[in-house]
Structure formats: C-alpha cells, structure tokens
Design a protein around this motif. Sequence first.
Motif, PDB file in Angstrom:
ATOM      1  N   GLY A 100     -26.042  40.076  39.396  1.00  0.00           N
ATOM      2  CA  GLY A 100     -24.626  40.407  39.324  1.00  0.00           C
ATOM      3  C   GLY A 100     -24.438  41.907  39.190  1.00  0.00           C
ATOM      4  O   GLY A 100     -23.570  42.517  39.832  1.00  0.00           O
ATOM      5  N   LYS A 101     -25.313  42.538  38.406  1.00  0.00           N
ATOM      6  CA  LYS A 101     -25.258  43.999  38.223  1.00  0.00           C
ATOM      7  C   LYS A 101     -25.586  44.709  39.533  1.00  0.00           C
ATOM      8  O   LYS A 101     -24.926  45.692  39.911  1.00  0.00           O
ATOM      9  CB  LYS A 101     -26.243  44.428  37.133  1.00  0.00           C
ATOM     10  CG  LYS A 101     -25.906  43.895  35.751  1.00  0.00           C
ATOM     11  CD  LYS A 101     -27.009  44.245  34.750  1.00  0.00           C
ATOM     12  CE  LYS A 101     -26.694  43.652  33.367  1.00  0.00           C
ATOM     13  NZ  LYS A 101     -27.777  43.951  32.400  1.00  0.00           N
ATOM     14  N   LEU A 102     -26.602  44.216  40.218  1.00  0.00           N
ATOM     15  CA  LEU A 102     -27.039  44.871  41.449  1.00  0.00           C
ATOM     16  C   LEU A 102     -25.993  44.722  42.559  1.00  0.00           C
ATOM     17  O   LEU A 102     -25.716  45.676  43.299  1.00  0.00           O
ATOM     18  CB  LEU A 102     -28.376  44.276  41.905  1.00  0.00           C
ATOM     19  CG  LEU A 102     -29.107  45.054  42.995  1.00  0.00           C
ATOM     20  CD1 LEU A 102     -29.437  46.468  42.542  1.00  0.00           C
ATOM     21  CD2 LEU A 102     -30.385  44.322  43.391  1.00  0.00           C
ATOM     22  N   ILE A 103     -25.426  43.533  42.653  1.00  0.00           N
ATOM     23  CA  ILE A 103     -24.379  43.323  43.673  1.00  0.00           C
ATOM     24  C   ILE A 103     -23.174  44.221  43.374  1.00  0.00           C
ATOM     25  O   ILE A 103     -22.605  44.852  44.278  1.00  0.00           O
ATOM     26  CB  ILE A 103     -23.959  41.834  43.734  1.00  0.00           C
ATOM     27  CG1 ILE A 103     -25.119  40.991  44.284  1.00  0.00           C
ATOM     28  CG2 ILE A 103     -22.721  41.659  44.617  1.00  0.00           C
ATOM     29  CD1 ILE A 103     -24.898  39.482  44.171  1.00  0.00           C
ATOM     30  N   THR A 104     -22.805  44.281  42.109  1.00  0.00           N
ATOM     31  CA  THR A 104     -21.695  45.160  41.708  1.00  0.00           C
ATOM     32  C   THR A 104     -21.996  46.613  42.087  1.00  0.00           C
ATOM     33  O   THR A 104     -21.149  47.316  42.664  1.00  0.00           O
ATOM     34  CB  THR A 104     -21.452  45.063  40.184  1.00  0.00           C
ATOM     35  OG1 THR A 104     -21.167  43.705  39.842  1.00  0.00           O
ATOM     36  CG2 THR A 104     -20.285  45.951  39.752  1.00  0.00           C
TER      37      THR A 104
ATOM     38  N   ASN B   3     -19.833  45.405  33.087  1.00  0.00           N
ATOM     39  CA  ASN B   3     -20.659  44.246  32.718  1.00  0.00           C
ATOM     40  C   ASN B   3     -19.916  42.942  32.975  1.00  0.00           C
ATOM     41  O   ASN B   3     -20.511  41.943  33.399  1.00  0.00           O
ATOM     42  CB  ASN B   3     -21.074  44.329  31.242  1.00  0.00           C
ATOM     43  CG  ASN B   3     -22.103  45.419  31.015  1.00  0.00           C
ATOM     44  OD1 ASN B   3     -23.072  45.534  31.756  1.00  0.00           O
ATOM     45  ND2 ASN B   3     -21.881  46.241  29.986  1.00  0.00           N
ATOM     46  N   ASP B   4     -18.600  42.941  32.737  1.00  0.00           N
ATOM     47  CA  ASP B   4     -17.796  41.744  33.028  1.00  0.00           C
ATOM     48  C   ASP B   4     -17.762  41.480  34.527  1.00  0.00           C
ATOM     49  O   ASP B   4     -17.870  40.330  34.978  1.00  0.00           O
ATOM     50  CB  ASP B   4     -16.370  41.936  32.501  1.00  0.00           C
ATOM     51  CG  ASP B   4     -16.323  42.068  30.979  1.00  0.00           C
ATOM     52  OD1 ASP B   4     -17.179  41.449  30.324  1.00  0.00           O
ATOM     53  OD2 ASP B   4     -15.445  42.798  30.471  1.00  0.00           O
ATOM     54  N   GLU B   5     -17.631  42.546  35.304  1.00  0.00           N
ATOM     55  CA  GLU B   5     -17.618  42.421  36.760  1.00  0.00           C
ATOM     56  C   GLU B   5     -18.957  41.862  37.258  1.00  0.00           C
ATOM     57  O   GLU B   5     -18.997  41.015  38.155  1.00  0.00           O
ATOM     58  CB  GLU B   5     -17.348  43.787  37.385  1.00  0.00           C
ATOM     59  CG  GLU B   5     -16.932  43.718  38.840  1.00  0.00           C
ATOM     60  CD  GLU B   5     -16.468  45.071  39.372  1.00  0.00           C
ATOM     61  OE1 GLU B   5     -16.543  45.265  40.594  1.00  0.00           O
ATOM     62  OE2 GLU B   5     -16.045  45.916  38.559  1.00  0.00           O
TER      63      GLU B   5
ATOM     64  N   PHE C 150     -22.401  37.310  39.390  1.00  0.00           N
ATOM     65  CA  PHE C 150     -23.512  36.358  39.240  1.00  0.00           C
ATOM     66  C   PHE C 150     -22.989  34.934  39.215  1.00  0.00           C
ATOM     67  O   PHE C 150     -23.619  34.021  39.763  1.00  0.00           O
ATOM     68  CB  PHE C 150     -24.326  36.651  37.972  1.00  0.00           C
ATOM     69  CG  PHE C 150     -25.472  35.687  37.796  1.00  0.00           C
ATOM     70  CD1 PHE C 150     -26.462  35.565  38.773  1.00  0.00           C
ATOM     71  CD2 PHE C 150     -25.563  34.880  36.672  1.00  0.00           C
ATOM     72  CE1 PHE C 150     -27.512  34.668  38.627  1.00  0.00           C
ATOM     73  CE2 PHE C 150     -26.606  33.985  36.522  1.00  0.00           C
ATOM     74  CZ  PHE C 150     -27.584  33.881  37.500  1.00  0.00           C
ATOM     75  N   LYS C 151     -21.836  34.730  38.597  1.00  0.00           N
ATOM     76  CA  LYS C 151     -21.237  33.377  38.584  1.00  0.00           C
ATOM     77  C   LYS C 151     -20.934  32.942  40.015  1.00  0.00           C
ATOM     78  O   LYS C 151     -21.186  31.787  40.392  1.00  0.00           O
ATOM     79  CB  LYS C 151     -19.946  33.416  37.752  1.00  0.00           C
ATOM     80  CG  LYS C 151     -19.424  32.043  37.362  1.00  0.00           C
ATOM     81  CD  LYS C 151     -20.237  31.482  36.198  1.00  0.00           C
ATOM     82  CE  LYS C 151     -19.569  30.271  35.575  1.00  0.00           C
ATOM     83  NZ  LYS C 151     -19.445  29.119  36.442  1.00  0.00           N
ATOM     84  N   ARG C 152     -20.424  33.886  40.832  1.00  0.00           N
ATOM     85  CA  ARG C 152     -20.157  33.573  42.240  1.00  0.00           C
ATOM     86  C   ARG C 152     -21.453  33.220  42.976  1.00  0.00           C
ATOM     87  O   ARG C 152     -21.478  32.306  43.809  1.00  0.00           O
ATOM     88  CB  ARG C 152     -19.469  34.764  42.921  1.00  0.00           C
ATOM     89  CG  ARG C 152     -18.023  34.954  42.512  1.00  0.00           C
ATOM     90  CD  ARG C 152     -17.405  36.214  43.100  1.00  0.00           C
ATOM     91  NE  ARG C 152     -17.346  36.168  44.567  1.00  0.00           N
ATOM     92  CZ  ARG C 152     -16.805  37.117  45.328  1.00  0.00           C
ATOM     93  NH1 ARG C 152     -16.286  38.209  44.747  1.00  0.00           N
ATOM     94  NH2 ARG C 152     -16.793  36.998  46.640  1.00  0.00           N
ATOM     95  N   LEU C 153     -22.517  33.948  42.647  1.00  0.00           N
ATOM     96  CA  LEU C 153     -23.811  33.667  43.269  1.00  0.00           C
ATOM     97  C   LEU C 153     -24.286  32.267  42.893  1.00  0.00           C
ATOM     98  O   LEU C 153     -24.758  31.501  43.749  1.00  0.00           O
ATOM     99  CB  LEU C 153     -24.838  34.716  42.811  1.00  0.00           C
ATOM    100  CG  LEU C 153     -26.262  34.574  43.357  1.00  0.00           C
ATOM    101  CD1 LEU C 153     -26.294  34.667  44.879  1.00  0.00           C
ATOM    102  CD2 LEU C 153     -27.176  35.641  42.750  1.00  0.00           C
ATOM    103  N   GLU C 154     -24.146  31.901  41.623  1.00  0.00           N
ATOM    104  CA  GLU C 154     -24.557  30.561  41.170  1.00  0.00           C
ATOM    105  C   GLU C 154     -23.740  29.461  41.855  1.00  0.00           C
ATOM    106  O   GLU C 154     -24.253  28.372  42.114  1.00  0.00           O
ATOM    107  CB  GLU C 154     -24.386  30.446  39.655  1.00  0.00           C
ATOM    108  CG  GLU C 154     -25.492  31.126  38.860  1.00  0.00           C
ATOM    109  CD  GLU C 154     -25.560  30.609  37.431  1.00  0.00           C
ATOM    110  OE1 GLU C 154     -26.640  30.192  37.014  1.00  0.00           O
ATOM    111  OE2 GLU C 154     -24.531  30.633  36.746  1.00  0.00           O
ATOM    112  N   GLU C 155     -22.494  29.778  42.161  1.00  0.00           N
ATOM    113  CA  GLU C 155     -21.624  28.769  42.779  1.00  0.00           C
ATOM    114  C   GLU C 155     -21.755  28.724  44.297  1.00  0.00           C
ATOM    115  O   GLU C 155     -21.049  27.970  44.969  1.00  0.00           O
ATOM    116  CB  GLU C 155     -20.170  29.054  42.378  1.00  0.00           C
ATOM    117  CG  GLU C 155     -19.909  28.809  40.882  1.00  0.00           C
ATOM    118  CD  GLU C 155     -18.564  29.357  40.422  1.00  0.00           C
ATOM    119  OE1 GLU C 155     -17.901  30.055  41.235  1.00  0.00           O
ATOM    120  OE2 GLU C 155     -18.190  29.104  39.258  1.00  0.00           O
ATOM    121  N   GLY C 156     -22.645  29.570  44.854  1.00  0.00           N
ATOM    122  CA  GLY C 156     -22.924  29.529  46.292  1.00  0.00           C
ATOM    123  C   GLY C 156     -22.001  30.378  47.137  1.00  0.00           C
ATOM    124  O   GLY C 156     -21.881  30.133  48.350  1.00  0.00           O
ATOM    125  N   ASP C 157     -21.342  31.360  46.541  1.00  0.00           N
ATOM    126  CA  ASP C 157     -20.475  32.253  47.301  1.00  0.00           C
ATOM    127  C   ASP C 157     -21.256  32.899  48.452  1.00  0.00           C
ATOM    128  O   ASP C 157     -22.353  33.433  48.254  1.00  0.00           O
ATOM    129  CB  ASP C 157     -19.935  33.346  46.360  1.00  0.00           C
ATOM    130  CG  ASP C 157     -19.084  34.367  47.095  1.00  0.00           C
ATOM    131  OD1 ASP C 157     -17.902  34.104  47.311  1.00  0.00           O
ATOM    132  OD2 ASP C 157     -19.652  35.428  47.457  1.00  0.00           O
TER     133      ASP C 157
END
Length: 565
Positions: free
Chosen positions: A165-169, A206-208, A213-220
């Motif tokens: 999530g950090k890296l994508i951000t 950090n919230d972003e 990461f939540k989007r990644l887990e959900e298959g975005d």
Amino acid sequence: MKRDIAQTLNELLSNKFSTIEIEKMIEKPKHVDHGDLAFPCFRFAREFKQSPADIARDLGGAFVCEGVHKVNVVGGYINFYLDIPILAAKVMSDITTQGSHFGEKQVGQGKAVTIDLSSPNIAKPFSMGHLRSTVIGNALANIVEKVGYKSIRINHIGDWGTQFGKLITAYKKWGDEEKVKTSPIVELHKLYVHFHEQAELDPSLNDEARLWFKRLEEGDAEAAKLWEWFREVSLHAFSLVYELMGISFDSFNGEAFYNDKMSAVIDMLERANLLEESDGAMVVRLDEEGLPPCLIKKRDGATLYATRDLAAAYYRYENYSFAKSLYVVGNEQSLHFKQLAAVLKKLDVPWANDLVHIPFGMMLKDGKKMSTRKGKVVLLEEVLAQSVKIAQAAIEEKNPTLAKKDLVAKKVGVGAVLFHDLKVFRQNDVHFSLEDMLRFEGETGPYVQYAHARACSILRKAKMDMQHGWSTTYETFGEEERPLIIQLHAFEDTISEAVKEWDPSKVAKYVVELCQHFNHYYAHVNFLQNANEQEKQQRLTLIYSTTIVIKESLRLLGIDAPEEM
C-alpha cells in the motif's frame, strides 16, 4: 573408532548401558596433549558407588581395543591415544573409495525437510541483511541431504502486506514509469524510502497506504496490476543474485500464494472455539503457554503473518509430508514462531513439534543494523561484484597466467562473502567487512580455498593417478600425521553435530582447522624429497584424502573449491 571404544567400555561396564549412549559421551579433549578422545566417568559415581577417578583408573587399567595404542587416566577422565597407522588405513580407505560420498548417512531415509529461507521483500533491494537467511538455509539444505533427507528449499517471498500500500501510494504520487523500467529495484527502493520520509511530515499518507492495500486485497484491478509488475521485476533482479551465489529453490510461493488458503485456517480455529475478539481484532489466547495472544485478524479484517504462516504450515505438510519444517528467520521473530507452534498444538496437530525456528543474528555495518526503510543498506549484489573484482586483482598480481582467471575470481570472491557469514555461529551477529572477508590468512574462505588448491597442485606435480595406486597401509605414519588423520576422522561426527544443532558453522570451523593441520604438515614435512616410494605413496594418499574432504566441506557450505588459484 568411537564405536569400537564405546563397545569395549560398555563390556567393561557389564553392558549396563547402550553402546550408543556410551559413544555419545566420548568427547574430543580441549588440549591436544590430553589424547585424541576422552571419556568422562563422573556420571557413573552413583551407579558404582565409587569416585570418578577410581572408576576411570579401573576402566583404563583393563582397557584393550585395537586401534588404541595408549590409554592415560587423568582424574575422572580416560584419555585415548589412537593408533595412527590403523586409523589412517580405515579413514583413508573410506575416503579414497567413497570420494565425495564420504561422510554420508541414511538417517533421513529419504524423508522431506522443508526449509523456509532467504525470503526477501518484493520491490526492495536484496541487501546484505538478507544474506544470512539465504546462506544458512542453503547450507542446512546441503547438510541434511548429506545424512539422507530430501530438502525442499522454499523462498517465502515477501510479496504481500501493508508495504505494498505504501509503495503503490508512493508510485502514484512520485513515480516515473520509465525510470522504474530502466532500474526497477533502485527506483522502487527510492520511492519506498521517500514515502517514509514524507509520512513523518504527513501521517495521513499512512492512511492512504492502508486504503491502497485494502484495495489490493479486494482484487482492485489497478492495484493488482502494479503489484504484479513490482513482483515480476523484483524476482528477475533477485534471480541474478541467486545465480551468482549458485543457489536455487524448489518453491517461490510467497505470502500472496496463501491468500485463498487462510479462510480455511480461520474456519478451523472457529470450529475449535479458539478465536476470541480483542479490541475488535480476532486472536487466539495463549495464556497457558505464557505467551501473548496470537493475532489472526486485525480490526479492519486484514490478515497477518501468523494467519499466512498457519496456512503455509498446513500446505507444506499436505504437499511434502515433512519430517521437519525449518524456518531460517532472524532472532527477532522468535516469539512469532513460538506462537505459531502453540496455536497448532491447540489445534491438536500431530506435527506441531516438527516446526523448528532456526534463529540467527543480525548483519551489522559500523556496529548498527542495516535498514531498508531508512535507506541505510548495503546491496548484496554490489558486495559480491566488488568482492569478485578484488579477487581478480589479487589473481592478476600473484598468478597472471592462471587459466580461467575470471571463473576462479568469481569462486573466490563469492566464496569469501559466504564463508564470512557461515563461519559465525548463526545466533551471533556478523560484522560486515569486505577487507576481512578476502584475507588469505585466518578463518576465511580464500584461506580454505587456497589450501585446497595447494594440495591439488602437490598432486599434479607428483603426477599421481587419482584413480589408482593409493596406499592401503600407513606404517610410516606417526606424530606428524596425527593431527591431520584425527581431523579427517572427525568429519562424520562434525556433520552429525551440524544437523543436531542446525549449525553450519560447525562445518566451517571444522574445515578451517583441517586446512590449518594440512598447512602445518606441508610446511614441516618434506614429503616428496628424501622419501622412498612407499612413503611418497602414503603421504600423497593423505593429501588426496584431504582435498576430497576440504572440497566436500566447502560444497556443504555452498562454496566452490578451485583446483588452481
């Protein structure tokens, strides 16, 4: 010889103990002048109602065993001085006939041992900090194979978690696609470091990152595409480093592989009534084991290392039926693996005790831990390249006509880095020093490799046929040969100890000592001049046997042994 001595001792003890039990008690004296092997009698005092010194005196006075030419009793110890000609005939017959198979055992009977090793994180550089798990795990795989197990090398890649999530951000905010394509690991690492620098100024980042990461887990789709790209370029970069070190794997199943396998584990925990809610998270309480709760699900529903490792443990047992499952992971993760085993025991898993954490110390630079988060990192690929370059320069200076110079330099340079790590007991920290690694004196890889090359050179000059004509009797051998013969004899026990303690440094220390004895012998015995043909044959057989054991010791450590340097 240990077995023969143990059998004789047990007979003198009226067979009240098992020969195996007696054999385990026989040890190597701390001082060379105290004999080749020693037997402490202290544990028998209560059994025989005598002092250890009296027991040792009685046993020593009655002891007669072929292959032992002298017995000396000191206090509660019986010291044995082996008959070197007899021992040499046995040991070198085994070595010259078995070759690289010398020291093999079938303890494992073909059973599988899974080894979780290396496990670098995707999109982060392969640093010197990753070296320890990689080389310790690879050496352990070689060593367990030596005693008859089938090793399964598993590279449990860090390809999931909030860092993505950090890296994508970071990539979305500051990334440049062309720069990443040109130099992926360097650029992705820069972005990762930059994210942490900016997050200290703006915590909302950090919230972003958590949302991505939540989007990644959900298959975005967008998140998944970036993740797959980061993973692909990282694995390619890692493969270049592994190839240079000569290390391969049976599986690259990382954390992401277990995403669809965790729900089954969670269901299992629920059915066993082990899951409890704690501040919105789901945990397994381990109060009875004296451990903090094992966190299975966060408040936001995200899974953790423990959930994945539980799923991985089940998967590995179902697919490999392992006798042991080793986790070569740093000391700081000891609590995690205690919790993992404790949860499995609560699930009444019969193989829970077969999970073994192999902890190790840190790689330190200037006395401090290396950190990818803060950018304080020494890249393993660069260290290996630099080490090879220094080895090339040394070869050009000392042996410019050497054939295949580049290949030899690679073996020496890479071997130096690996040996510097493996010679240290794994739970101790290793201090990074390229200068120390490449010394040709002291306890270093080049020192051992050079001893092997020197021994090979002696054999070439003597023009001995390495397949025929080896000696079978050693009447001329005496005190000069004793240390070398005793050390060759100790090879099998060293392998057993390395397996028992999961400690490759046993092999590294052993081969250094073997080379020290060889170099002393080489310096003090003029064995090719002023010697008759029988003496030459016996001494050259000893040298040949030494090359076999040095080479095999290095192979077990994952290091090549050049025949010329």
